[in-house]
Structure formats: C-alpha cells, structure tokens
Design a protein around this motif. Structure first.
Motif, mmCIF file in Angstrom:
data_model
loop_
_atom_site.group_PDB
_atom_site.id
_atom_site.type_symbol
_atom_site.label_atom_id
_atom_site.label_comp_id
_atom_site.label_asym_id
_atom_site.label_seq_id
_atom_site.Cartn_x
_atom_site.Cartn_y
_atom_site.Cartn_z
ATOM 1 N N ALA A 118 -3.277 0.128 -10.367
ATOM 2 C CA ALA A 118 -3.617 0.636 -9.447
ATOM 3 C C ALA A 118 -3.228 2.201 -9.618
ATOM 4 O O ALA A 118 -3.997 3.035 -9.352
ATOM 5 C CB ALA A 118 -3.499 0.013 -8.130
ATOM 6 N N ILE A 119 -2.003 2.370 -9.955
ATOM 7 C CA ILE A 119 -1.354 3.756 -10.133
ATOM 8 C C ILE A 119 -2.248 4.573 -11.082
ATOM 9 O O ILE A 119 -2.365 5.578 -11.268
ATOM 10 C CB ILE A 119 0.177 3.623 -10.342
ATOM 11 C CG1 ILE A 119 0.806 3.236 -9.047
ATOM 12 C CG2 ILE A 119 0.770 4.898 -10.708
ATOM 13 C CD1 ILE A 119 2.387 2.739 -9.101
ATOM 14 N N CYS A 120 -2.383 3.597 -12.375
ATOM 15 C CA CYS A 120 -3.172 4.153 -13.590
ATOM 16 C C CYS A 120 -4.356 4.624 -13.176
ATOM 17 O O CYS A 120 -4.867 5.834 -13.879
ATOM 18 C CB CYS A 120 -2.945 3.445 -14.621
ATOM 19 S SG CYS A 120 -1.271 2.960 -15.288
ATOM 20 N N ALA A 121 -5.041 4.159 -12.223
ATOM 21 C CA ALA A 121 -6.572 4.134 -11.930
ATOM 22 C C ALA A 121 -6.458 5.632 -11.267
ATOM 23 O O ALA A 121 -7.634 6.054 -10.993
ATOM 24 C CB ALA A 121 -7.238 3.136 -11.445
ATOM 25 N N GLN A 125 0.800 -1.181 -0.172
ATOM 26 C CA GLN A 125 -0.049 -0.069 0.054
ATOM 27 C C GLN A 125 0.850 1.133 -0.001
ATOM 28 O O GLN A 125 0.661 2.092 -0.945
ATOM 29 C CB GLN A 125 -1.006 -0.092 1.237
ATOM 30 C CG GLN A 125 -1.933 0.936 1.362
ATOM 31 C CD GLN A 125 -2.828 1.068 2.494
ATOM 32 O OE1 GLN A 125 -2.729 0.323 3.399
ATOM 33 N NE2 GLN A 125 -3.515 2.268 2.836
ATOM 34 N N LEU A 126 1.905 1.437 0.918
ATOM 35 C CA LEU A 126 2.612 2.516 0.864
ATOM 36 C C LEU A 126 3.510 2.490 -0.413
ATOM 37 O O LEU A 126 3.628 3.669 -0.807
ATOM 38 C CB LEU A 126 3.564 2.390 2.208
ATOM 39 C CG LEU A 126 4.505 3.550 2.237
ATOM 40 C CD1 LEU A 126 3.802 4.852 2.444
ATOM 41 C CD2 LEU A 126 5.559 3.252 3.424
ATOM 42 N N ALA A 127 3.954 1.316 -0.669
ATOM 43 C CA ALA A 127 4.842 1.520 -2.157
ATOM 44 C C ALA A 127 4.296 1.891 -3.374
ATOM 45 O O ALA A 127 4.612 2.913 -3.990
ATOM 46 C CB ALA A 127 5.121 -0.019 -2.518
ATOM 47 N N VAL A 128 2.735 1.590 -3.514
ATOM 48 C CA VAL A 128 1.956 2.113 -4.376
ATOM 49 C C VAL A 128 1.668 3.763 -4.368
ATOM 50 O O VAL A 128 1.861 4.216 -5.411
ATOM 51 C CB VAL A 128 0.837 1.478 -4.590
ATOM 52 C CG1 VAL A 128 -0.350 2.282 -5.469
ATOM 53 C CG2 VAL A 128 0.865 -0.070 -5.050
ATOM 54 N N GLU A 129 1.635 4.050 -3.090
ATOM 55 C CA GLU A 129 1.447 5.674 -3.014
ATOM 56 C C GLU A 129 2.744 6.425 -3.308
ATOM 57 O O GLU A 129 2.569 7.520 -3.940
ATOM 58 C CB GLU A 129 0.979 5.756 -1.456
ATOM 59 C CG GLU A 129 -0.381 5.638 -0.873
ATOM 60 C CD GLU A 129 -1.200 6.614 -1.449
ATOM 61 O OE1 GLU A 129 -0.969 7.511 -1.483
ATOM 62 O OE2 GLU A 129 -2.544 6.422 -1.429
#
Length: 672
Positions: free
Chosen positions: A465-468, A423-427
């Motif tokens: 997830a990042i693209c969304a 979760q933190l990495a995606v953020e």
C-alpha cells in the motif's frame, strides 16, 4: 553560508528538455540514448532549485575562510571553474549544520552554472551507483549522500563519471558527512571539508537581504544572546526569517517562536496544574494537533483525550461548562472565520510547540497520545477528515527524543491493531518514508519487511500500500524494488497487493512506460525467482478487466521512439517472457485471448501485438486453443483470431519469411 540546510523545502519539479517534455520524469541526458524513454529509467530524476533559495545564496552568503586564505566555498568553486586541472566532480564534506546545501549552490553559481540548470537529484535508489547519476550537458547537479554507506564500486565509478561529465561540460557536487565519506585510495575526487559558519553572521547576512532595517534586533533585548556560539547556520537563518516576517515591533513574539514558546508553555502548564484544569489541558493539546479545524471537531477530540486520561465528563454534555470564547481565552487560542480554532493566528508556531512540549515533558503520556490520535482519525472518528494533518504532526514527534516510539507503535498497529490503527499507521510510515530526516531509515525498514519471508501478511500488505502511494510517485524505483520482493513470495495475498500497486503506479501516463520497462526486466531475468515474479506482475498489468489501467494507449501515427511504440515493444517482450514461465503460460494465453475479445482495444493495437507475441510460440501448449477460441469468445474476437492466424500462416508459407520456425512447449524449435 545562508544556512537553510535541512529546512525541508520541496522545490517544484522542473527540468529543461529539448523537444521532449518527458525529460522531467526521467532526468539526465537520456536523449543521447537510442531508446530514450526506457534507457532514461536508468538515471536519477532531478528537480530545480527554488528562486528564493538562490536569491539568499547570491545575496546573503557567509563563507568562512579556509586553509588557503580565501573563503572555503570560493576555493571549492575555483576547482570547478579554473582553466587548468578543472574538476567536474566535487565533494563538500561536513557535519549537519555546516551549510552544505547552500555551499553547493554557491559553488555551482560561482562556477558559472546558470540558475535554471542547477538541480537537486532525487535519490530514487537503495544503493548509490554512479551509473545512475545524469550528466546532462551544461547542467550542475547536487547529490546529497547523507545517511548512505558507499560501496567500493561507487568510489571507483567516479572516475568514469568524471570523464562523462567532462565530455558533456556537466558538474556534480556531492554532499557527505565525515562518517559516511571514506574513499581512501579508491577515488581522487577533490574534497572540501566545511567548517561551521557563525550563526550570528548568517543571521545578519540574511537580515541585510530580507529586512535591512531590523539588523539591530539581533543585538538588542530580548533577542541578543539567543544564538549560542555553537548554534548552527540553519538556526541563524531561522531567526532572521522570523524577524523579517513578524508584524510590527513584536520582538518578544520572535523570541517565543524561536525558543518553541518554552517559557510561555512552562508558565501556562504551571498556572493550569489543578485537577480542574485537566479539560483545558486536553483542549490545548487537541487544538495543537488539529490546528485550524472546526471547533466541534476540536472539542470532541479534546473530550476524547480527557476521557483517555481518566477524566469524567460532566453531566449535561454540550450544555455543561464554560462558553467557547472563555475556553479559547484560557488556552490562548482564537476563533477563525470558518468556525475553526487556531493557536497560530496570534502566536505563530505555537501548535507545533505545544505538541513538542507535552511529548518531552510527559514521556509516560506518549502511548496515550498515539492511541488517542488513532481513535479520533478512525473511519467513524471525530477527526476522520483530518488524517493528513494528524499524520504530519506525529511524524514531527518522531524526530524528537523518544520518537522511535512512533515508528514502533505504527508497526505494532499494522500487525495487531484494528483497521483504524492500520490506516493511520500506513499514513505515518508513508510520510516518514518521504521525510528528509527519517526517509532513508524507513525505506530500509520497508525493504527488510519485503525481503524477509517471515514478515506477516499484515506488514506485507502495508508495504504494498505504501509503495502504491506517494512513495511510488516520488521514488518509483524504490517502490518497485520492494514490490518485486513481495511478488517473489509464495503468498497469494502479497501478490494481489503487488498487482494492485503496479496497476496504480502504471496508471500515471507519465511513468507508465518506465514502470512497464522495469517489470519486463524482471520477467526477462535469468534468476528464476525474479523471472517468475516478473511474469506474474506483468500479467497483472495486462488484466483487461481492471479499471485501473487500460493496458495500451490509443494508436498514433508517430515515430518508432514514441512512448506508444515503446509500450507495444515492452508488452510483446513481457508476454513472451510470461510464455516462457511454466507457471504463468496458461494465464498469459488467457489474458491475450481477453485482449482479442475486448472492444476496448482497436484492431491496429491488438492484432500486430498478438501476431508478434505468438510468432515463434505457435507450438506451445495453449497457443492453438487461443487462436481457435472458445464458446465464450466474442464475435469480434473470432474475426480477429482469423486475421492473426491468416497472417501467421502466410508468413510461414512465404519462402522469404524470416519466421520459418516455431517453438515447442519446451522452447525447442520445430518445423512450422
């Protein structure tokens, strides 16, 4: 020059429009095109310039003399405004710190472009293309190509763009660095090579505009000599801003903040170097990471960091140790009105400076800091409600020497870490992908992960997830390109992630038609891989059971060019493309049947669309079953099916009907 280049200011997104507010979303001169809402997707979006920045450009600009005797930017502006041999494209080339950003604004203003018609271009692309640069009549655009490598077609395309800009009386200023701008003989665009202005002169000019009574601070103790001869224009602007903003006559505070509180922190860590001071050091770092956060959260995070480095918490828990006021006094922090802890209230810039200092001075602590940040921001972590603050701090650390550790650790967490790590990495990666310094490189990394078939399922899910998220909101074209690559993978999990992402992007009414048009283009591609990916992605948008997106807006009595009408056209094209894809045809029929059965859609939405989709495809396997229905068809669906079938039969029976043939399952025409 004003020297505000690289300040990270994000201007409000605005643009002028004639009759159609959607110009803000697609920018450019799309109103010239027949299908403006779809064709506008070809152009980069633009955002207006902050008035405060333009005020500094107008009143606090330093223009070093150029080889022609006049100021170098004045010479550049003359190329854009002279009567004979006027250019509508200009390149400002210089290293970081030469004030290219403000030089571009100054040149456009001096060339007579009105303030409200000056815009930054949002680089929603992976490869610069002149065809995507807008040329709206009477507007001035700034295109920052720093960090991009230009291909031959970009240089050669500038000739065509110059003609289009000239016809529209538009102006384009390109910002480039010397290593990235090498047109050779491929382009004849005038180029001005900028010299670094004096940081002291920039600071003086800014202060005369912001706080004229404090200009002498620059030449008196303790601020004299802060600006070295090699200092950049942005450093001069920053010092002037700090002087103008400080309350009272606290010049030492200006020096401390300008130097990132180095002397203060060096002395503090030296004073608190005993083993017994370790808890206060942990509290200082926690307060810096969680600036303004409630005290109980900061204290809990500090205890966690203390434990991570081998400290043993005393018996007695919250009853042990000194009172909060004494501990805050030790780290030079202040309580806030909402029971928070602040390092900034009395010493602006201290929280960021603490993190930078620890990162630089204790490199062996970097992995520990990252692990600790992940733990406290986990779903059950003490600072779970402050994930964005933690993410922003870690991104700032990624800009420092050794900052690549942040990105590499984030990538590792996505692949092997637990859910809190991911979760933190995606953020972190999402924020880095939007940052003006790290953005280009991280967006390229996301492309590489999406492209390579060996990328793990965890990484592909993270890319989707990042693209969304915020990336898709600011750079929808960039996001969709990566989603297309993921959709082409033989991976059901990746396709599910793509489906969720495109539904999220298309749920924004202002970009729904644009997203849909891009996906339909994939579905109509002659490349079999892209065609297949496009068909499956399009069908994700037609899933009537999804709450994310109601596929078709409510019907309106409007012109053919309205978004609703265009959306209907795109849905027809997309469905037909899906019917031509063998692996998607069955699902396409199933989704269309669900539309006929659904009470979410009005008759005048679904009936004309269904007839248009099936016209020419009645001989395809599955079409008859669709029109006949099944035991599970709704009563509404049965009524609608009869209406569609009656309409199609009447068209075939009519001698004057243009649709007298249909297609078989393999696409060959047959007699209806």
């Amino acid at each position: 020059m004003t020297g505000v280049e690289g300040t990270g200011t994000v201007p409000v997104q605005q643009a002028e429009a004639s009759d159609h507010a959607q110009v803000t979303q697609v920018a450019g001169d799309y109103e010239e095109h027949h299908h403006r809402y779809v064709r506008g997707w070809e152009y980069l979006r633009s955002v207006s310039v902050d008035d405060g920045e333009l005020d500094l450009v107008e009143h606090a600009f330093v223009d070093p003399p150029g080889p022609h005797g006049s100021g170098q930017v004045a010479h550049a502006a003359s190329m854009l405004s002279r009567c004979y041999g006027r250019s509508h494209v200009l390149v400002l080339c210089g290293e970081a710190g030469t004030g290219r950003r403000t030089a571009a604004l100054r040149a456009l203003c001096q060339a007579g472009v009105p303030r409200k018609r000056i815009s930054w271009l949002v680089l929603d692309w992976d490869r610069p293309r002149t065809e995507q640069i807008p040329h709206t009549a009477g507007h001035g655009f700034i295109l920052d190509l720093t960090g991009y490598r230009m291909h031959e077609d970009f240089y050669t395309g500038l000739a065509d763009y110059q003609q289009q800009a000239q016809a529209a009386e538009a102006v384009l200023v390109i910002l480039a660095d010397p290593s990235g701008w090498n047109p050779g003989t491929l382009a004849t665009v005038p180029t001005v090579h900028l010299a670094r202005p004096s940081a002291v002169q920039v600071a003086e000019a800014h202060l005369r505009h912001l706080a004229a009574g404090r200009v002498d601070w620059l030449t008196n103790d303790p601020l004299d000599g802060l600006l070295a001869q090699a200092a950049s224009a942005s450093e001069g602007a920053r010092l002037a801003r700090l002087i103008a903003q400080v309350k009272g006559d606290d010049r030492s505070a200006v020096k401390q903040q300008f130097t990132d509180w180095h002397d203060h922190l060096e002395g503090w860590f030296e004073k608190h170097s005993a083993p017994g001071d370790l808890r206060e050091r942990a509290l200082l770092v926690a307060a810096a990471l969680l600036e303004g956060v409630p005290a109980d959260v900061v204290l809990g995070a500090a205890d966690r960091l203390f434990s991570e480095v081998g400290g043993e918490l005393p018996r007695g828990g919250a009853l042990s140790g000194r009172d909060l006021d004494k501990r805050l006094e030790a780290i030079c922090a202040s309580p806030t009105g909402d029971e928070g802890i602040s390092l900034e209230e009395k010493q602006r810039g201290l929280s960021e400076a603490v993190l930078k200092y620890v990162w630089r001075q204790r490199p062996q602590l970097r992995p520990v800091l990252l692990e600790w940040a992940s733990q406290i921001s986990a779903p059950n972590g003490v600072a779970v409600l402050h994930l964005r603050r933690i993410t922003d701090c870690l991104v700032q650390l990624s800009l420092l020497p050794g900052g690549s550790t942040v990105r590499s650790v984030a990538s590792k967490w996505i692949e092997t870490g637990h859910e809190a790590h991911r979760q933190l990495a995606v953020e972190i990666l999402e924020t880095m992908a939007l940052h003006p310094v790290t953005g280009v490189a991280v967006r390229k990394q996301l492309y590489s992960w999406a492209y390579h078939k060996t990328t793990s399922k965890q990484l592909t899910a993270a890319v989707a997830a990042i693209c969304a998220g915020r990336l898709g909101q600011k750079y929808p074209r960039v996001a969709l390109t990566r989603l297309r690559l993921l959709a082409a993978r033989d991976d059901a999990q990746a396709r599910d992630g793509v489906a969720d992402a495109v539904r999220t992007l298309a749920s924004d009414p202002e970009q729904r038609v644009l997203v849909l048009s891009e996906i339909v283009d994939w579905a109509e591609s002659t490349d079999s891989t892209i065609h297949k990916a496009g068909a499956s992605t399009f069908l994700a948008l037609t899933d009537i059971t999804s709450d994310t997106l109601l596929p078709l807006p409510a019907p309106q009595e409007s012109a053919d060019e309205a978004p609703d009408a265009l959306a209907g056209q795109l849905f027809v094209r997309g469905w037909r493309a899906a019917l031509r894809e063998p692996t998607a045809a069955q699902e396409a029929h199933r989704h269309l049947a669900a539309w006929l059965d659904s009470s979410k859609l009005e008759d005048d939405q679904v009936l004309p669309l269904t007839a248009e989709v099936l016209r020419g495809y009645l001989g395809q396997a599955g079409a008859a079953d669709l029109l006949v229905g099944s035991p599970g068809s709704s009563d509404l669906g049965r009524v609608r099916r009869k209406k569609v079938l009656d309409q199609l039969i009447s068209e075939v029976a009519s001698p004057g009907s243009p649709s007298t043939a249909v297609q078989s399952g393999d696409g060959a025409p047959v007699t209806a």
